[in-house]
Design a protein around this motif. Structure first.
Motif, PDB file in Angstrom:
ATOM      1  N   SER A   1       0.843  -1.186   0.000  1.00 51.26           N
ATOM      2  CA  SER A   1       0.000   0.000   0.000  1.00 51.26           C
ATOM      3  C   SER A   1       0.884   1.243   0.000  1.00 51.26           C
ATOM      4  O   SER A   1       2.064   1.184   0.345  1.00 51.26           O
ATOM      5  CB  SER A   1      -0.925   0.027   1.216  1.00 51.26           C
ATOM      6  OG  SER A   1      -0.169   0.135   2.412  1.00 51.26           O
TER       7      SER A   1
ATOM      8  N   ASN B   1       0.833   5.171   1.425  1.00 43.12           N
ATOM      9  CA  ASN B   1       0.189   6.122   2.317  1.00 43.12           C
ATOM     10  C   ASN B   1       0.318   7.510   1.697  1.00 43.12           C
ATOM     11  O   ASN B   1      -0.087   7.726   0.566  1.00 43.12           O
ATOM     12  CB  ASN B   1       0.795   6.002   3.694  1.00 43.12           C
ATOM     13  CG  ASN B   1       0.663   4.574   4.218  1.00 43.12           C
ATOM     14  OD1 ASN B   1      -0.415   3.975   4.189  1.00 43.12           O
ATOM     15  ND2 ASN B   1       1.768   3.993   4.672  1.00 43.12           N
TER      16      ASN B   1
ATOM     17  N   THR C   1      -2.850  12.624   1.040  1.00 40.55           N
ATOM     18  CA  THR C   1      -3.012  11.360   1.740  1.00 40.55           C
ATOM     19  C   THR C   1      -3.710  10.348   0.830  1.00 40.55           C
ATOM     20  O   THR C   1      -4.228  10.703  -0.241  1.00 40.55           O
ATOM     21  CB  THR C   1      -3.836  11.538   3.013  1.00 40.55           C
ATOM     22  OG1 THR C   1      -5.184  11.878   2.640  1.00 40.55           O
ATOM     23  CG2 THR C   1      -3.258  12.624   3.908  1.00 40.55           C
ATOM     24  N   ARG C   2      -3.749   9.123   1.288  1.00 39.37           N
ATOM     25  CA  ARG C   2      -4.424   8.100   0.499  1.00 39.37           C
ATOM     26  C   ARG C   2      -5.908   8.432   0.328  1.00 39.37           C
ATOM     27  O   ARG C   2      -6.508   8.146  -0.689  1.00 39.37           O
ATOM     28  CB  ARG C   2      -4.256   6.738   1.162  1.00 39.37           C
ATOM     29  CG  ARG C   2      -4.881   5.602   0.363  1.00 39.37           C
ATOM     30  CD  ARG C   2      -4.519   4.243   0.910  1.00 39.37           C
ATOM     31  NE  ARG C   2      -5.109   3.187   0.107  1.00 39.37           N
ATOM     32  CZ  ARG C   2      -4.591   2.752  -1.040  1.00 39.37           C
ATOM     33  NH1 ARG C   2      -3.469   3.256  -1.496  1.00 39.37           N
ATOM     34  NH2 ARG C   2      -5.207   1.796  -1.722  1.00 39.37           N
TER      35      ARG C   2
ATOM     36  N   ASN D   1      -4.955   5.998  -6.888  1.00 48.95           N
ATOM     37  CA  ASN D   1      -4.621   4.898  -5.991  1.00 48.95           C
ATOM     38  C   ASN D   1      -4.593   3.548  -6.717  1.00 48.95           C
ATOM     39  O   ASN D   1      -3.871   2.647  -6.307  1.00 48.95           O
ATOM     40  CB  ASN D   1      -5.614   4.842  -4.836  1.00 48.95           C
ATOM     41  CG  ASN D   1      -5.438   6.001  -3.870  1.00 48.95           C
ATOM     42  OD1 ASN D   1      -4.350   6.567  -3.743  1.00 48.95           O
ATOM     43  ND2 ASN D   1      -6.513   6.373  -3.194  1.00 48.95           N
TER      44      ASN D   1
ATOM     45  N   ASN E   1      -1.215   3.728  -8.427  1.00 48.78           N
ATOM     46  CA  ASN E   1      -0.087   4.112  -7.555  1.00 48.78           C
ATOM     47  C   ASN E   1       0.745   5.238  -8.164  1.00 48.78           C
ATOM     48  O   ASN E   1       1.986   5.170  -8.201  1.00 48.78           O
ATOM     49  CB  ASN E   1       0.802   2.901  -7.249  1.00 48.78           C
ATOM     50  CG  ASN E   1       0.143   1.919  -6.302  1.00 48.78           C
ATOM     51  OD1 ASN E   1      -0.761   2.282  -5.556  1.00 48.78           O
ATOM     52  ND2 ASN E   1       0.583   0.681  -6.330  1.00 48.78           N
TER      53      ASN E   1
END
Length: 123
Positions: free
Chosen positions: A30, A32, A52-53, A73, A76
């Motif tokens: 993941s 962040n 932020t995510r 997201n 990425n």
């Protein structure tokens, strides 16, 4: 091996626009917070923008509503749309991300940096 690779830098005239992009690679659990920093010759590296995510953002005062940070997201990636560029924005721009990877001891979150991309604002 996690890597961050920036693209989109270059030479632009004052008042112009550029979009920086940062792609990640490697086995990532993941990501962040992601952000953009810059470093001008003879100066310290400074935060430009951070996201932020969940999509919460914060910007340096000198951005003054000229820059917009965004992220995807699913891919990425993180981008920085820069408008109304000024000569004072000339710097090397670095992508930064806090990334969780799997190591033999379990998930580990580390701070990663790209190699930087040069942005030059000049007539």
């Amino acid at each position: 091996q996690v890597q961050l690779v920036e693209s989109g830098g270059g030479l632009v005239q004052p008042g112009g626009s550029l979009t920086l992009s940062c792609a990640t690679s490697g086995v990532i659990l993941s990501i962040n917070a992601m952000g953009w920093y810059r470093q001008a010759p003879g100066k310290q590296r400074e935060l430009v923008a951070r996201i932020t995510r969940g999509g919460s953002t914060n910007y340096a005062d000198f951005v003054k509503g000229r820059f917009t940070i965004s992220r995807d997201n699913a891919k990425n990636t993180v981008s920085l749309q820069m408008n109304s560029l000024e000569p004072e924005d000339t710097a090397v721009y670095y992508c930064n991300a806090f990334i969780t990877i799997w190591e033999h001891v379990g998930p580990q979150t580390r701070d990663y940096w790209g190699q930087g991309t040069q942005v030059t604002v000049s007539s």
